[in-house]
Each structure stands twice: as C-alpha cells, then as structure tokens.
Design a protein around this motif. Structure first.
Motif, PDB file in Angstrom:
ATOM      1  N   GLU A   7     -24.432  14.593  42.561  1.00  0.00           N
ATOM      2  CA  GLU A   7     -23.564  15.052  43.645  1.00  0.00           C
ATOM      3  C   GLU A   7     -22.091  15.021  43.247  1.00  0.00           C
ATOM      4  OE1 GLU A   7     -24.297  10.638  44.093  1.00  0.00           O
ATOM      5  OE2 GLU A   7     -25.533  12.420  43.717  1.00  0.00           O
ATOM      6  N   ASN A   8     -21.752  14.313  42.154  1.00  0.00           N
ATOM      7  CA  ASN A   8     -20.366  14.251  41.684  1.00  0.00           C
ATOM      8  C   ASN A   8     -20.028  15.355  40.681  1.00  0.00           C
ATOM      9  OD1 ASN A   8     -19.874  11.948  43.231  1.00  0.00           O
ATOM     10  ND2 ASN A   8     -20.520  10.560  41.594  1.00  0.00           N
ATOM     11  N   ALA A   9     -21.033  16.146  40.303  1.00  0.00           N
ATOM     12  CA  ALA A   9     -20.800  17.216  39.328  1.00  0.00           C
ATOM     13  C   ALA A   9     -20.047  18.372  39.974  1.00  0.00           C
ATOM     14  CB  ALA A   9     -22.133  17.701  38.768  1.00  0.00           C
ATOM     15  N   THR A  10     -19.157  18.990  39.215  1.00  0.00           N
ATOM     16  CA  THR A  10     -18.364  20.106  39.730  1.00  0.00           C
ATOM     17  C   THR A  10     -18.522  21.381  38.899  1.00  0.00           C
ATOM     18  OG1 THR A  10     -16.441  19.339  38.451  1.00  0.00           O
ATOM     19  CG2 THR A  10     -16.622  18.593  40.750  1.00  0.00           C
ATOM     20  N   LEU A  11     -18.815  21.256  37.605  1.00  0.00           N
ATOM     21  CA  LEU A  11     -18.931  22.431  36.736  1.00  0.00           C
ATOM     22  C   LEU A  11     -20.266  23.141  36.926  1.00  0.00           C
ATOM     23  CD1 LEU A  11     -17.446  21.044  33.386  1.00  0.00           C
ATOM     24  CD2 LEU A  11     -16.309  22.489  35.084  1.00  0.00           C
ATOM     25  N   GLU A  12     -21.361  22.409  36.724  1.00  0.00           N
ATOM     26  CA  GLU A  12     -22.705  22.964  36.867  1.00  0.00           C
ATOM     27  C   GLU A  12     -23.618  21.940  37.536  1.00  0.00           C
ATOM     28  OE1 GLU A  12     -24.948  25.482  34.391  1.00  0.00           O
ATOM     29  OE2 GLU A  12     -23.309  25.755  32.962  1.00  0.00           O
ATOM     30  N   PRO A  13     -23.433  21.726  38.837  1.00  0.00           N
ATOM     31  CA  PRO A  13     -24.249  20.721  39.517  1.00  0.00           C
ATOM     32  C   PRO A  13     -25.753  21.003  39.430  1.00  0.00           C
ATOM     33  CG  PRO A  13     -23.005  22.071  41.095  1.00  0.00           C
ATOM     34  CD  PRO A  13     -22.447  22.350  39.740  1.00  0.00           C
ATOM     35  N   THR A  14     -26.133  22.281  39.341  1.00  0.00           N
ATOM     36  CA  THR A  14     -27.555  22.600  39.215  1.00  0.00           C
ATOM     37  C   THR A  14     -28.123  22.047  37.919  1.00  0.00           C
ATOM     38  OG1 THR A  14     -27.297  24.620  40.524  1.00  0.00           O
ATOM     39  CG2 THR A  14     -29.261  24.454  39.144  1.00  0.00           C
ATOM     40  N   LEU A  15     -27.403  22.202  36.832  1.00  0.00           N
ATOM     41  CA  LEU A  15     -27.852  21.673  35.536  1.00  0.00           C
ATOM     42  C   LEU A  15     -27.970  20.157  35.589  1.00  0.00           C
ATOM     43  CD1 LEU A  15     -28.527  22.201  32.539  1.00  0.00           C
ATOM     44  CD2 LEU A  15     -26.070  21.962  32.056  1.00  0.00           C
ATOM     45  N   VAL A  16     -26.992  19.502  36.175  1.00  0.00           N
ATOM     46  CA  VAL A  16     -27.026  18.040  36.287  1.00  0.00           C
ATOM     47  C   VAL A  16     -28.206  17.606  37.151  1.00  0.00           C
ATOM     48  CG1 VAL A  16     -25.730  15.977  36.916  1.00  0.00           C
ATOM     49  CG2 VAL A  16     -24.520  17.966  36.005  1.00  0.00           C
ATOM     50  N   ALA A  17     -28.457  18.336  38.234  1.00  0.00           N
ATOM     51  CA  ALA A  17     -29.574  18.021  39.121  1.00  0.00           C
ATOM     52  C   ALA A  17     -30.907  18.172  38.392  1.00  0.00           C
ATOM     53  CB  ALA A  17     -29.541  18.916  40.354  1.00  0.00           C
ATOM     54  N   ILE A  18     -31.032  19.206  37.567  1.00  0.00           N
ATOM     55  CA  ILE A  18     -32.263  19.431  36.805  1.00  0.00           C
ATOM     56  C   ILE A  18     -32.538  18.239  35.895  1.00  0.00           C
ATOM     57  CG2 ILE A  18     -33.230  20.789  34.897  1.00  0.00           C
ATOM     58  CD1 ILE A  18     -31.939  23.270  36.226  1.00  0.00           C
ATOM     59  N   VAL A  19     -31.520  17.795  35.166  1.00  0.00           N
ATOM     60  CA  VAL A  19     -31.699  16.660  34.245  1.00  0.00           C
ATOM     61  C   VAL A  19     -31.975  15.377  35.016  1.00  0.00           C
ATOM     62  CG1 VAL A  19     -30.592  15.259  32.460  1.00  0.00           C
ATOM     63  CG2 VAL A  19     -30.313  17.750  32.440  1.00  0.00           C
ATOM     64  N   ASN A  20     -31.308  15.194  36.145  1.00  0.00           N
ATOM     65  CA  ASN A  20     -31.553  14.012  36.982  1.00  0.00           C
ATOM     66  C   ASN A  20     -33.015  13.936  37.408  1.00  0.00           C
ATOM     67  OD1 ASN A  20     -31.780  13.141  40.099  1.00  0.00           O
ATOM     68  ND2 ASN A  20     -30.274  11.826  39.093  1.00  0.00           N
ATOM     69  N   LEU A  21     -33.553  15.045  37.880  1.00  0.00           N
ATOM     70  CA  LEU A  21     -34.948  15.065  38.329  1.00  0.00           C
ATOM     71  C   LEU A  21     -35.910  14.892  37.163  1.00  0.00           C
ATOM     72  CD1 LEU A  21     -34.755  17.959  40.948  1.00  0.00           C
ATOM     73  CD2 LEU A  21     -34.963  15.513  41.411  1.00  0.00           C
ATOM     74  N   ALA A  22     -35.591  15.500  36.015  1.00  0.00           N
ATOM     75  CA  ALA A  22     -36.433  15.333  34.830  1.00  0.00           C
ATOM     76  C   ALA A  22     -36.463  13.872  34.394  1.00  0.00           C
ATOM     77  CB  ALA A  22     -35.919  16.218  33.693  1.00  0.00           C
ATOM     78  N   ASP A  23     -35.312  13.220  34.473  1.00  0.00           N
ATOM     79  CA  ASP A  23     -35.209  11.800  34.138  1.00  0.00           C
ATOM     80  C   ASP A  23     -36.114  10.962  35.053  1.00  0.00           C
ATOM     81  OD1 ASP A  23     -34.301   9.506  32.901  1.00  0.00           O
ATOM     82  OD2 ASP A  23     -32.358   9.476  33.909  1.00  0.00           O
ATOM     83  N   LEU A  24     -36.083  11.263  36.338  1.00  0.00           N
ATOM     84  CA  LEU A  24     -36.923  10.543  37.301  1.00  0.00           C
ATOM     85  C   LEU A  24     -38.412  10.809  37.040  1.00  0.00           C
ATOM     86  CD1 LEU A  24     -34.877  11.120  40.584  1.00  0.00           C
ATOM     87  CD2 LEU A  24     -35.214   8.935  39.416  1.00  0.00           C
ATOM     88  N   PHE A  25     -38.760  12.061  36.821  1.00  0.00           N
ATOM     89  CA  PHE A  25     -40.156  12.403  36.552  1.00  0.00           C
ATOM     90  C   PHE A  25     -40.675  11.648  35.327  1.00  0.00           C
ATOM     91  CE2 PHE A  25     -39.741  16.444  39.120  1.00  0.00           C
ATOM     92  CZ  PHE A  25     -40.794  16.166  39.981  1.00  0.00           C
ATOM     93  N   CYS A  26     -39.868  11.630  34.258  1.00  0.00           N
ATOM     94  CA  CYS A  26     -40.302  10.964  33.024  1.00  0.00           C
ATOM     95  C   CYS A  26     -40.442   9.460  33.218  1.00  0.00           C
ATOM     96  CB  CYS A  26     -39.322  11.259  31.889  1.00  0.00           C
ATOM     97  SG  CYS A  26     -39.463  12.946  31.247  1.00  0.00           S
ATOM     98  N   SER A  27     -39.587   8.890  34.051  1.00  0.00           N
ATOM     99  CA  SER A  27     -39.636   7.445  34.284  1.00  0.00           C
ATOM    100  C   SER A  27     -40.921   7.018  34.990  1.00  0.00           C
ATOM    101  CB  SER A  27     -38.416   6.996  35.101  1.00  0.00           C
ATOM    102  OG  SER A  27     -37.227   7.182  34.360  1.00  0.00           O
ATOM    103  N   VAL A  28     -41.519   7.928  35.749  1.00  0.00           N
ATOM    104  CA  VAL A  28     -42.756   7.569  36.460  1.00  0.00           C
ATOM    105  C   VAL A  28     -43.994   8.138  35.763  1.00  0.00           C
ATOM    106  CG1 VAL A  28     -41.602   7.402  38.679  1.00  0.00           C
ATOM    107  CG2 VAL A  28     -42.663   9.564  38.033  1.00  0.00           C
ATOM    108  N   ARG A  29     -43.811   8.827  34.639  1.00  0.00           N
ATOM    109  CA  ARG A  29     -44.957   9.381  33.898  1.00  0.00           C
ATOM    110  C   ARG A  29     -45.028   8.798  32.491  1.00  0.00           C
ATOM    111  NH1 ARG A  29     -47.389  10.866  38.389  1.00  0.00           N
ATOM    112  NH2 ARG A  29     -48.973  12.064  37.274  1.00  0.00           N
ATOM    113  N   GLN A  30     -44.737   7.512  32.360  1.00  0.00           N
ATOM    114  CA  GLN A  30     -44.883   6.768  31.106  1.00  0.00           C
ATOM    115  C   GLN A  30     -43.993   7.280  29.971  1.00  0.00           C
ATOM    116  OE1 GLN A  30     -48.177   8.083  32.506  1.00  0.00           O
ATOM    117  NE2 GLN A  30     -47.683   6.439  33.927  1.00  0.00           N
ATOM    118  N   LEU A  31     -42.869   7.865  30.321  1.00  0.00           N
ATOM    119  CA  LEU A  31     -41.918   8.287  29.299  1.00  0.00           C
ATOM    120  C   LEU A  31     -40.536   7.703  29.592  1.00  0.00           C
ATOM    121  CD1 LEU A  31     -42.883  12.029  28.719  1.00  0.00           C
ATOM    122  CD2 LEU A  31     -43.112  10.158  27.083  1.00  0.00           C
TER     123      LEU A  31
END
Length: 299
Positions: free
Chosen positions: A215-239
């Motif tokens: 939510e603090n991103a200003t240049l490409e918040p969509t890109l930051v959001a994508i990586v944030n969600l990928a990070d969360l997904f990996c954390s709960v899928r043994q990665l």
C-alpha cells in the motif's frame, strides 16, 4: 518507526561492511549489450562465454523444469535462441544475482533461500499471467530479488540475525517487526540500498522496499502487490524460510489483494484453493531447479 530513520540505520549497517556483494561485471555488460537495438545473438553468446560460471548456469537453468525444453540444450548459443532476447535479460540477472551471493556461509541454508526466491519469482509470474499484467518477466525478476536484504543479514549480522530467527521460529512473530527491534531497520531498507548500489530499475527497488507493505508503493503498486501475494503463497506452500511454518493468511483481508483486484477486476473470481493446489505442483520443480543450478558448484 519512520522510513527515513530505518533507511539511515540500514545505511550505517552497510557502511560498516567491507564485502558488500556486487553484480558481476559480465552481467552488467550483457544487460548493456541487450539495450542496443541492433545487437546480434552471437555477440551476447560470446560475451556470456567469457564468464564460465555464468555460461554454466545459463545451460543448467535453461535445462531446468522452469523452461521445460523438449530436448537437452548443451550450448550457450542454442540456449539463447531458445530463450529469445526478452528472456536473456531475465536469465542474465538471475545468474548475476546467484553469483553475487555465492561462496559464503550464512545463518540460514542458502539453498532454502534460493528455493524461496525462485518460488516467489515463479509464483509472481503465474499471478502476473492470471492478472494480465503487461510484463510477466518483470514480475519474475522482482520476485527473485525481493529478499536480497535477508542475505545481507544472514552473512554480515550473523549473531544477531540468528537471535531474530530463533525468536520467530514456530511463533506468530513477523520477521520485519523482529528485525526492526534488533537492528533498528529491516531487510526491506537494507535490500533497497543494495539495489540502489547495483543500479536496479526504480520499480525493482520499490518491490524490495515495500513487498511487505504494498500500500506504500507509488511507482507500480500492482507489481509490488503481485510479489507480496507470491511471497505469502510460498510461505504457506513449503517454500518459506525456517520458522515460517505457522504462517497463514486470509486473501480477502490482504491489502495486496485489493490492489490486484482494482488492477484486474476479473481476479475477483479466482479460485484460491485451486490456485494453491496448482502451486503445489510447482514446488518440486522449483526445488529441482535450485538443485540443478548449484550441483557441482560452490554456493
């Protein structure tokens, strides 16, 4: 704590380090060469071949489950023909990132780190494809590089970083909050400064700086959001890293999900459970990729 104060503290930590990792010069030259409109494939192949470590990793990665070639590729030139110019940049940065952090002993197992990093890269690419984001390769690279600040802590602040990991292991404590208590800054600010020193594009710097607070991103918040969600997904899928086994999240409550839905309203219909099952199929591929990249090489 104020962002400026955390950046100041991160700058002090980095200034006290004599062996800050750098991007290999050949990788920089490859990226510069790819910017030329009339560049020839042979030029790029010849340049990569001057760095035998990079050349070997190009071959290993292109033959990994990530790219799924129909038959084994044994030459750099054939690898580049298979990849195409767009993916050469992706691969050059991947190889240089690997080389920048190789050959050191840290607090956490480096292969676990790479499994997480490649995992976030691959899942970022998958989410970007689903969201019809315009540059899935950018999402992949942003995913791979998002945690470079963690490696700095693991290598250069070993005693205190071990305390951080011990404190969060098996407990619902956020890593960034625990880092802030111990260091007065987090891997986000440290990584942001390293990315600046490497002349990373501003969008990548932003992902590294805000992947825990899109939510603090200003240049490409969509890109930051994508990586944030990928990070969360990996954390709960043994990665994830050791100590993150407790992690769970409710997608509907994540700020990144709101950002992504605003960008791609069709994502509201995503079957999250089915998507997670699809990610399970990628876990073994990612581990095999990391194994193949490091096999017979110093890490």
């Amino acid at each position: 704590m104020e962002k400026a104060h955390k950046l100041q503290k991160a700058s002090q930590l980095i200034a006290g380090t004599t062996d800050l990792p750098t991007i290999p010069i050949i990788a920089t030259k490859v990226l510069e060469l790819l910017e030329k409109p009339d560049v020839e494939l042979d030029e790029v192949a010849d340049l990569i071949l001057t760095d035998q470590v990079m050349a070997a990793r190009v071959i290993k990665i292109v033959n990994s489950p990530l790219y799924r070639t129909a038959q084994e590729i044994s030459s750099v030139k054939r690898a580049l023909v298979f990849l195409g110019f767009r993916h050469i940049r992706e691969l050059a940065l991947t190889c240089s990132f690997l080389e920048a952090f190789q050959g050191k002993d840290g607090v956490f197992d480096i292969r676990t780190f790479w499994e997480h990093s490649f995992g976030v890269g691959v899942v970022s690419k998958l989410i970007a494809q689903r969201a019809r984001y315009h540059d899935v390769e950018k999402a992949y690279l942003a995913g791979i590089t998002h945690d470079i600040g963690e490696v700095f802590f693991s290598y250069n602040m070993q005693h205190d970083f071990q305390k951080v990991l011990d404190e969060i292991k098996g407990r619902p404590h956020k890593l960034v909050e625990t880092e802030e208590r111990y260091f007065g800054t987090t891997h986000c600010e440290v990584g942001e400064l390293i990315a600046q020193s490497w002349n990373f594009p501003p969008q990548y710097q932003e992902v590294i700086a805000h992947h825990h607070a899109p939510e603090n991103a200003t240049l490409e918040p969509t890109l930051v959001a994508i990586v944030n969600l990928a990070d969360l997904f990996c954390s709960v899928r043994q990665l994830g890293y050791e100590g993150s086994e407790w992690v769970s999240f409710n997608l509907a409550e994540e700020g990144a999900w709101g950002i992504l839905k605003n960008f791609a309203p069709h994502m509201r219909n995503l079957d999250v459970e089915r998507f997670c099952y699809e990610l399970d199929d990628k876990v073994s591929d990612i581990r095999e990729l990391v194994k193949s990249v490091f096999e017979g090489m110093e890490v």
